[in-house]
Design a protein around this motif. Structure first.
Motif, PDB file in Angstrom:
ATOM      1  N   LEU A  38       0.841  -1.584   0.105  1.00  0.00           N
ATOM      2  CA  LEU A  38       0.040  -0.064   0.111  1.00  0.00           C
ATOM      3  C   LEU A  38       0.880   1.029   0.085  1.00  0.00           C
ATOM      4  N   VAL A  39       0.977   2.632  -1.124  1.00  0.00           N
ATOM      5  CA  VAL A  39       1.215   4.050  -0.511  1.00  0.00           C
ATOM      6  C   VAL A  39      -0.025   4.552  -0.653  1.00  0.00           C
ATOM      7  N   TYR A  40       0.378   5.437  -0.002  1.00  0.00           N
ATOM      8  CA  TYR A  40      -0.353   6.674   1.220  1.00  0.00           C
ATOM      9  C   TYR A  40      -0.385   7.751   0.207  1.00  0.00           C
ATOM     10  N   GLU A  41      -1.358   8.462  -0.319  1.00  0.00           N
ATOM     11  CA  GLU A  41      -1.482   9.436  -0.917  1.00  0.00           C
ATOM     12  C   GLU A  41      -0.096  10.230  -0.104  1.00  0.00           C
ATOM     13  N   ASN A  42       0.470  11.076  -0.988  1.00  0.00           N
ATOM     14  CA  ASN A  42       1.717  11.678  -1.619  1.00  0.00           C
ATOM     15  C   ASN A  42       3.316  11.392  -0.517  1.00  0.00           C
ATOM     16  N   GLY A  44       4.557   8.220  -2.510  1.00  0.00           N
ATOM     17  CA  GLY A  44       5.298   7.860  -3.474  1.00  0.00           C
ATOM     18  C   GLY A  44       4.434   7.627  -4.113  1.00  0.00           C
ATOM     19  N   ASP A  45       4.208   7.174  -5.879  1.00  0.00           N
ATOM     20  CA  ASP A  45       3.399   7.141  -6.886  1.00  0.00           C
ATOM     21  C   ASP A  45       3.791   6.124  -7.557  1.00  0.00           C
ATOM     22  N   GLY A  46       4.341   4.848  -7.312  1.00  0.00           N
ATOM     23  CA  GLY A  46       4.908   3.545  -7.989  1.00  0.00           C
ATOM     24  C   GLY A  46       5.159   2.746  -6.581  1.00  0.00           C
ATOM     25  N   SER A  47       5.103   1.459  -6.975  1.00  0.00           N
ATOM     26  CA  SER A  47       5.403   0.235  -6.589  1.00  0.00           C
ATOM     27  C   SER A  47       7.056   0.768  -5.348  1.00  0.00           C
ATOM     28  N   PRO A  48       6.685   0.343  -4.981  1.00  0.00           N
ATOM     29  CA  PRO A  48       7.872   0.812  -3.275  1.00  0.00           C
ATOM     30  C   PRO A  48       9.108   0.201  -3.970  1.00  0.00           C
ATOM     31  N   ASP A 134      -9.369   0.357 -16.164  1.00  0.00           N
ATOM     32  CA  ASP A 134      -8.405   1.548 -17.229  1.00  0.00           C
ATOM     33  C   ASP A 134      -7.415   1.181 -17.220  1.00  0.00           C
ATOM     34  N   PRO A 135      -7.309   0.390 -18.212  1.00  0.00           N
ATOM     35  CA  PRO A 135      -5.669   0.031 -18.533  1.00  0.00           C
ATOM     36  C   PRO A 135      -4.820   1.402 -19.046  1.00  0.00           C
ATOM     37  N   GLY A 136      -3.424   1.272 -17.845  1.00  0.00           N
ATOM     38  CA  GLY A 136      -2.241   2.643 -18.414  1.00  0.00           C
ATOM     39  C   GLY A 136      -3.198   3.693 -18.086  1.00  0.00           C
ATOM     40  N   ALA A 137      -3.747   4.113 -17.000  1.00  0.00           N
ATOM     41  CA  ALA A 137      -4.471   5.256 -16.711  1.00  0.00           C
ATOM     42  C   ALA A 137      -2.643   6.363 -16.113  1.00  0.00           C
ATOM     43  N   GLU A 138      -2.366   5.573 -15.484  1.00  0.00           N
ATOM     44  CA  GLU A 138      -0.920   6.313 -14.791  1.00  0.00           C
ATOM     45  C   GLU A 138      -0.112   6.054 -15.403  1.00  0.00           C
ATOM     46  N   ASN A 139      -0.168   4.956 -15.928  1.00  0.00           N
ATOM     47  CA  ASN A 139       1.630   4.473 -16.457  1.00  0.00           C
ATOM     48  C   ASN A 139       1.388   2.791 -17.633  1.00  0.00           C
TER      49      ASN A 139
END
Length: 157
Positions: A38-42, A44-48, A134-139
């Motif tokens: 789990l990554v909480y808002e603000n 990180g922006d991806g897999s740890p 939604d495929p590929g929405a973030e990356n």
């Protein structure tokens, strides 16, 4: 003036578990981070680990505050004020493997809150909804499936 901490966010984070952002030490909760960290808002922006593997972004939003009573005292602040909102779990799985794993993780997270109360039964969890993927929405490397859970905090502070 002392500003309050967000007791709902803290209760949810403590229940699930998290990585301390200062020490990177795991704080063990009820979620199995080996399934998907789990990554909480603000935070990180991806897999740890930086690898392309399943992970979950946790976001909490709320409506401050809904007056639930009238005539509770001298001024409006003496009445009952509830806070409600939504916890979002944005489940990212590697693209191209289908949606089954994303659905498994999303349903597992939602099921953890079914019938659950916290903060001396003042915090309750209500309806959960699993949205369309939604495929590929973030990356471009990830498939995204989100699940949301409505919550209510009675007599918010």
């Amino acid at each position: 003036m002392d500003l309050p901490y967000d007791e709902v966010f803290d209760a949810i984070r403590d229940y699930l578990g998290y990585f301390d952002v200062h020490t990177n030490a795991p704080i063990i909760g009820n979620w199995d981070f080996s399934v998907a960290p789990l990554v909480y808002e603000n935070e990180g922006d991806g897999s740890p680990s930086g690898e392309i593997k399943s992970w979950v972004l946790v976001i909490l939003n709320s409506q401050l505050y809904g007056q639930q009573s009238i005539g509770g005292g001298i001024d409006a602040g003496d009445n009952r004020w509830d806070e409600d909102g939504t916890i979002w779990f944005h489940v990212f799985t590697p693209r191209g493997i289908g949606s089954r794993e994303a659905r498994r993780i999303a349903k597992g997270l939602a099921n953890m809150f079914r019938g659950k109360t916290m903060l001396n039964d003042r915090l309750e969890f209500l309806d959960a909804d699993m949205g369309a993927g939604d495929p590929g929405a973030e990356n471009a490397n990830y498939y995204l499936m989100s699940v949301s859970i409505e919550w209510r905090l009675i007599e918010a502070e």
